[in-house]
Structure formats: C-alpha cells, structure tokens
Design a protein around this motif. Sequence first.
Motif, PDB file in Angstrom:
ATOM      1  N   VAL A  39       0.829  -1.207   0.000  1.00  0.00           N
ATOM      2  CA  VAL A  39       0.000   0.000   0.000  1.00  0.00           C
ATOM      3  C   VAL A  39       0.864   1.257   0.000  1.00  0.00           C
ATOM      4  O   VAL A  39       0.683   2.168  -0.796  1.00  0.00           O
ATOM      5  CB  VAL A  39      -0.944  -0.007   1.221  1.00  0.00           C
ATOM      6  CG1 VAL A  39      -1.773   1.278   1.267  1.00  0.00           C
ATOM      7  CG2 VAL A  39      -1.860  -1.223   1.183  1.00  0.00           C
ATOM      8  N   SER A  40       1.811   1.314   0.913  1.00  0.00           N
ATOM      9  CA  SER A  40       2.724   2.455   1.002  1.00  0.00           C
ATOM     10  C   SER A  40       4.150   1.921   1.002  1.00  0.00           C
ATOM     11  O   SER A  40       4.676   1.551   2.047  1.00  0.00           O
ATOM     12  CB  SER A  40       2.454   3.262   2.279  1.00  0.00           C
ATOM     13  OG  SER A  40       3.331   4.368   2.369  1.00  0.00           O
ATOM     14  N   PRO A  41       4.770   1.818  -0.166  1.00  0.00           N
ATOM     15  CA  PRO A  41       6.117   1.253  -0.254  1.00  0.00           C
ATOM     16  C   PRO A  41       7.158   2.176   0.363  1.00  0.00           C
ATOM     17  O   PRO A  41       6.897   3.360   0.596  1.00  0.00           O
ATOM     18  CB  PRO A  41       6.332   1.094  -1.762  1.00  0.00           C
ATOM     19  CG  PRO A  41       5.438   2.121  -2.372  1.00  0.00           C
ATOM     20  CD  PRO A  41       4.246   2.223  -1.474  1.00  0.00           C
ATOM     21  N   PRO A  42       8.348   1.641   0.645  1.00  0.00           N
ATOM     22  CA  PRO A  42       9.401   2.466   1.236  1.00  0.00           C
ATOM     23  C   PRO A  42       9.751   3.647   0.338  1.00  0.00           C
ATOM     24  O   PRO A  42       9.685   3.561  -0.888  1.00  0.00           O
ATOM     25  CB  PRO A  42      10.589   1.508   1.341  1.00  0.00           C
ATOM     26  CG  PRO A  42       9.983   0.152   1.308  1.00  0.00           C
ATOM     27  CD  PRO A  42       8.785   0.255   0.436  1.00  0.00           C
ATOM     28  N   GLN A  43      10.112   4.744   0.978  1.00  0.00           N
ATOM     29  CA  GLN A  43      10.566   5.930   0.246  1.00  0.00           C
ATOM     30  C   GLN A  43      11.702   6.558   1.025  1.00  0.00           C
ATOM     31  O   GLN A  43      11.694   6.576   2.266  1.00  0.00           O
ATOM     32  CB  GLN A  43       9.429   6.933   0.065  1.00  0.00           C
ATOM     33  CG  GLN A  43       9.814   8.125  -0.823  1.00  0.00           C
ATOM     34  CD  GLN A  43       8.645   9.059  -1.051  1.00  0.00           C
ATOM     35  OE1 GLN A  43       7.847   9.291  -0.157  1.00  0.00           O
ATOM     36  NE2 GLN A  43       8.531   9.600  -2.253  1.00  0.00           N
ATOM     37  N   ARG A  44      12.673   7.051   0.312  1.00  0.00           N
ATOM     38  CA  ARG A  44      13.838   7.674   0.943  1.00  0.00           C
ATOM     39  C   ARG A  44      13.396   8.786   1.882  1.00  0.00           C
ATOM     40  O   ARG A  44      12.591   9.646   1.526  1.00  0.00           O
ATOM     41  CB  ARG A  44      14.755   8.229  -0.140  1.00  0.00           C
ATOM     42  CG  ARG A  44      16.145   8.634   0.343  1.00  0.00           C
ATOM     43  CD  ARG A  44      17.005   8.974  -0.851  1.00  0.00           C
ATOM     44  NE  ARG A  44      17.073   7.862  -1.801  1.00  0.00           N
ATOM     45  CZ  ARG A  44      17.496   7.997  -3.046  1.00  0.00           C
ATOM     46  NH1 ARG A  44      17.852   9.174  -3.515  1.00  0.00           N
ATOM     47  NH2 ARG A  44      17.538   6.944  -3.848  1.00  0.00           N
ATOM     48  N   GLY A  45      13.919   8.759   3.111  1.00  0.00           N
ATOM     49  CA  GLY A  45      13.601   9.786   4.098  1.00  0.00           C
ATOM     50  C   GLY A  45      12.429   9.440   4.993  1.00  0.00           C
ATOM     51  O   GLY A  45      12.177  10.141   5.977  1.00  0.00           O
ATOM     52  N   LEU A  46      11.695   8.362   4.662  1.00  0.00           N
ATOM     53  CA  LEU A  46      10.560   7.934   5.479  1.00  0.00           C
ATOM     54  C   LEU A  46      10.878   6.594   6.146  1.00  0.00           C
ATOM     55  O   LEU A  46      11.528   5.734   5.556  1.00  0.00           O
ATOM     56  CB  LEU A  46       9.302   7.800   4.622  1.00  0.00           C
ATOM     57  CG  LEU A  46       8.846   9.064   3.885  1.00  0.00           C
ATOM     58  CD1 LEU A  46       7.589   8.780   3.069  1.00  0.00           C
ATOM     59  CD2 LEU A  46       8.587  10.203   4.872  1.00  0.00           C
ATOM     60  N   ARG A  47      10.377   6.402   7.358  1.00  0.00           N
ATOM     61  CA  ARG A  47      10.724   5.202   8.118  1.00  0.00           C
ATOM     62  C   ARG A  47       9.657   4.118   8.054  1.00  0.00           C
ATOM     63  O   ARG A  47       9.917   2.969   8.388  1.00  0.00           O
ATOM     64  CB  ARG A  47      10.987   5.569   9.584  1.00  0.00           C
ATOM     65  CG  ARG A  47      12.178   6.497   9.793  1.00  0.00           C
ATOM     66  CD  ARG A  47      12.314   6.866  11.255  1.00  0.00           C
ATOM     67  NE  ARG A  47      12.460   5.683  12.098  1.00  0.00           N
ATOM     68  CZ  ARG A  47      12.217   5.659  13.402  1.00  0.00           C
ATOM     69  NH1 ARG A  47      11.768   6.749  13.999  1.00  0.00           N
ATOM     70  NH2 ARG A  47      12.392   4.572  14.097  1.00  0.00           N
ATOM     71  N   GLY A  48       8.426   4.456   7.682  1.00  0.00           N
ATOM     72  CA  GLY A  48       7.342   3.494   7.727  1.00  0.00           C
ATOM     73  C   GLY A  48       6.952   2.958   6.363  1.00  0.00           C
ATOM     74  O   GLY A  48       7.240   3.560   5.328  1.00  0.00           O
ATOM     75  N   GLU A  49       6.314   1.797   6.369  1.00  0.00           N
ATOM     76  CA  GLU A  49       5.703   1.248   5.173  1.00  0.00           C
ATOM     77  C   GLU A  49       4.440   0.496   5.589  1.00  0.00           C
ATOM     78  O   GLU A  49       4.317   0.058   6.736  1.00  0.00           O
ATOM     79  CB  GLU A  49       6.653   0.334   4.410  1.00  0.00           C
ATOM     80  CG  GLU A  49       7.141  -0.866   5.192  1.00  0.00           C
ATOM     81  CD  GLU A  49       8.144  -1.696   4.414  1.00  0.00           C
ATOM     82  OE1 GLU A  49       7.722  -2.682   3.761  1.00  0.00           O
ATOM     83  OE2 GLU A  49       9.342  -1.385   4.455  1.00  0.00           O
ATOM     84  N   VAL A  50       3.507   0.376   4.652  1.00  0.00           N
ATOM     85  CA  VAL A  50       2.218  -0.232   4.954  1.00  0.00           C
ATOM     86  C   VAL A  50       1.928  -1.326   3.935  1.00  0.00           C
ATOM     87  O   VAL A  50       2.083  -1.125   2.728  1.00  0.00           O
ATOM     88  CB  VAL A  50       1.074   0.806   4.928  1.00  0.00           C
ATOM     89  CG1 VAL A  50      -0.264   0.144   5.278  1.00  0.00           C
ATOM     90  CG2 VAL A  50       1.361   1.947   5.898  1.00  0.00           C
ATOM     91  N   MET A  51       1.514  -2.494   4.424  1.00  0.00           N
ATOM     92  CA  MET A  51       1.167  -3.624   3.581  1.00  0.00           C
ATOM     93  C   MET A  51      -0.212  -4.128   3.969  1.00  0.00           C
ATOM     94  O   MET A  51      -0.545  -4.191   5.149  1.00  0.00           O
ATOM     95  CB  MET A  51       2.207  -4.745   3.742  1.00  0.00           C
ATOM     96  CG  MET A  51       1.985  -5.957   2.841  1.00  0.00           C
ATOM     97  SD  MET A  51       0.872  -7.214   3.527  1.00  0.00           S
ATOM     98  CE  MET A  51       1.874  -7.930   4.812  1.00  0.00           C
ATOM     99  N   GLU A  52      -1.030  -4.473   2.974  1.00  0.00           N
ATOM    100  CA  GLU A  52      -2.316  -5.102   3.233  1.00  0.00           C
ATOM    101  C   GLU A  52      -2.233  -6.573   2.855  1.00  0.00           C
ATOM    102  O   GLU A  52      -1.709  -6.921   1.791  1.00  0.00           O
ATOM    103  CB  GLU A  52      -3.425  -4.437   2.419  1.00  0.00           C
ATOM    104  CG  GLU A  52      -4.789  -5.082   2.641  1.00  0.00           C
ATOM    105  CD  GLU A  52      -5.831  -4.612   1.639  1.00  0.00           C
ATOM    106  OE1 GLU A  52      -6.861  -4.092   2.067  1.00  0.00           O
ATOM    107  OE2 GLU A  52      -5.583  -4.757   0.421  1.00  0.00           O
ATOM    108  N   GLY A  53      -2.730  -7.434   3.729  1.00  0.00           N
ATOM    109  CA  GLY A  53      -2.743  -8.860   3.441  1.00  0.00           C
ATOM    110  C   GLY A  53      -4.156  -9.401   3.482  1.00  0.00           C
ATOM    111  O   GLY A  53      -4.997  -8.916   4.245  1.00  0.00           O
ATOM    112  N   VAL A  54      -4.419 -10.397   2.656  1.00  0.00           N
ATOM    113  CA  VAL A  54      -5.684 -11.129   2.680  1.00  0.00           C
ATOM    114  C   VAL A  54      -5.350 -12.618   2.697  1.00  0.00           C
ATOM    115  O   VAL A  54      -4.596 -13.099   1.838  1.00  0.00           O
ATOM    116  CB  VAL A  54      -6.570 -10.806   1.466  1.00  0.00           C
ATOM    117  CG1 VAL A  54      -7.835 -11.659   1.491  1.00  0.00           C
ATOM    118  CG2 VAL A  54      -6.929  -9.325   1.439  1.00  0.00           C
ATOM    119  N   LEU A  55      -5.897 -13.323   3.676  1.00  0.00           N
ATOM    120  CA  LEU A  55      -5.733 -14.773   3.761  1.00  0.00           C
ATOM    121  C   LEU A  55      -7.088 -15.429   3.563  1.00  0.00           C
ATOM    122  O   LEU A  55      -8.060 -15.076   4.236  1.00  0.00           O
ATOM    123  CB  LEU A  55      -5.165 -15.185   5.120  1.00  0.00           C
ATOM    124  CG  LEU A  55      -3.733 -14.767   5.457  1.00  0.00           C
ATOM    125  CD1 LEU A  55      -3.378 -15.252   6.855  1.00  0.00           C
ATOM    126  CD2 LEU A  55      -2.762 -15.348   4.447  1.00  0.00           C
TER     127      LEU A  55
END
Length: 208
Positions: free
Chosen positions: A121-137
């Motif tokens: 959802v929100s991939p890594p970007q230079r200067g930012l520390r967080g990332e967001v992933m959505e999972g569906v099982l």
Amino acid sequence: MSQIRDRVPDVNDAEVAAADGSGPDGWEARLPGRLAELRVERDWSLDELARRTGVSRSTLSRLERAEISPTAALLGKLCSAYEKTMSQLLAEVESESPQLVRSGQQLVWRDEASGFTRRSVSPPQRGLRGEVMEGVLQPGADIPYDRPPVPGQEQHVWVLEGILQLTIDGDVHQLRNGDVLRFRLWGRSRFRNPSTKPVRYVVVIVQQ
C-alpha cells in the motif's frame, strides 16, 4: 493478475512464480541483477548465501541468472539474509514511488495456491521510516516466516475483517475485527486464518 507461489524451495526446486511487473521492463526483469549485486556487495559466494538462507546453491544461481522467478518464501529468505523488507527490496528495482501512491500503482502479489494476497500500500521511500502492507488470507491459509528481515523490527498488525491467528516468537494471538497487535519481531512468525471466511489485515512496519 499474476500469481506467486508461497512455499519453501528445495534442492530440486524448478517451480516458477510470477507477479505483476513481470514484463521485459518490469521490476521482475530487474530483480535478478539486483540480487546478484547485493551478494557481490557483501563479498559472499553462492555457497555462503546458501548457508545463510538454507536455499540450495543451484536455486540461487538460477535465480540470479533469471532462469526462475522467486517464490514468496524464497524472497523472504533472501530479504532476511540482506536485512531488507520485501518492500524495500522491490523498491530498489522500481522507480522511486511518488508521495501520492494511487491504488493502481500498488504492487500486488497473489498466491492462489496458499490463499495469500499481499498489496504494498505504502512502499518504502527515501527519508521515510514506515511502510504499509495489506494482506488477505483465504480460509485455512497458513503462512509461516522463519525470521524477520531485521531482528527487532517493529510491526503493527490491524485486522480489518475476519479472524487472524498470529504467532509471534511462539506466542499465539487470535485477532478479530478492529484488533491491533504491536510487537518487535525477533524470531519466527506465522499468519493463519482459522475461520471459514477471508481475513483482511494491515501490517505497518517501522524501520529502526
């Protein structure tokens, strides 16, 4: 939508997996070269990488020569060896993501064999520390991970729909709609759907 199988490769692994971006100019075409670069940067032989990952030398060699595509499990083992999240690794072979990431720009992996879908959802970007992933099982799906890419990595798992059984370093937690589990991951983890309906959840990763 392309698919990727999530299973542990072995010495005779000849299975091929694919994901979005597998065209001649996509991220998958550039990934083998980047994996080879990472190994060379660390001055590791294929034998050394095989020792660190538990993946056969022949599988690693074929992967770096782009003869096979990585399964999700194999990519997870390589990420652990190189101390990178999967999103970080993929970001290195993608153009830099924009500040506004539209839904259609979010990389999706779908593993229909094990019933797992992963959206960056929100991939890594230079200067930012967080990332967001959505999972569906899907019901009965069970995804184990041997170790985190970075020991002590901070994660927040938020269940949006369904029931998620999450095992962290041996402790089993059952999460339902709206529940959040916050932790630092040092060892094994396991994401399992014990119910008869799909579970959808969000993972927020905070880099150290």
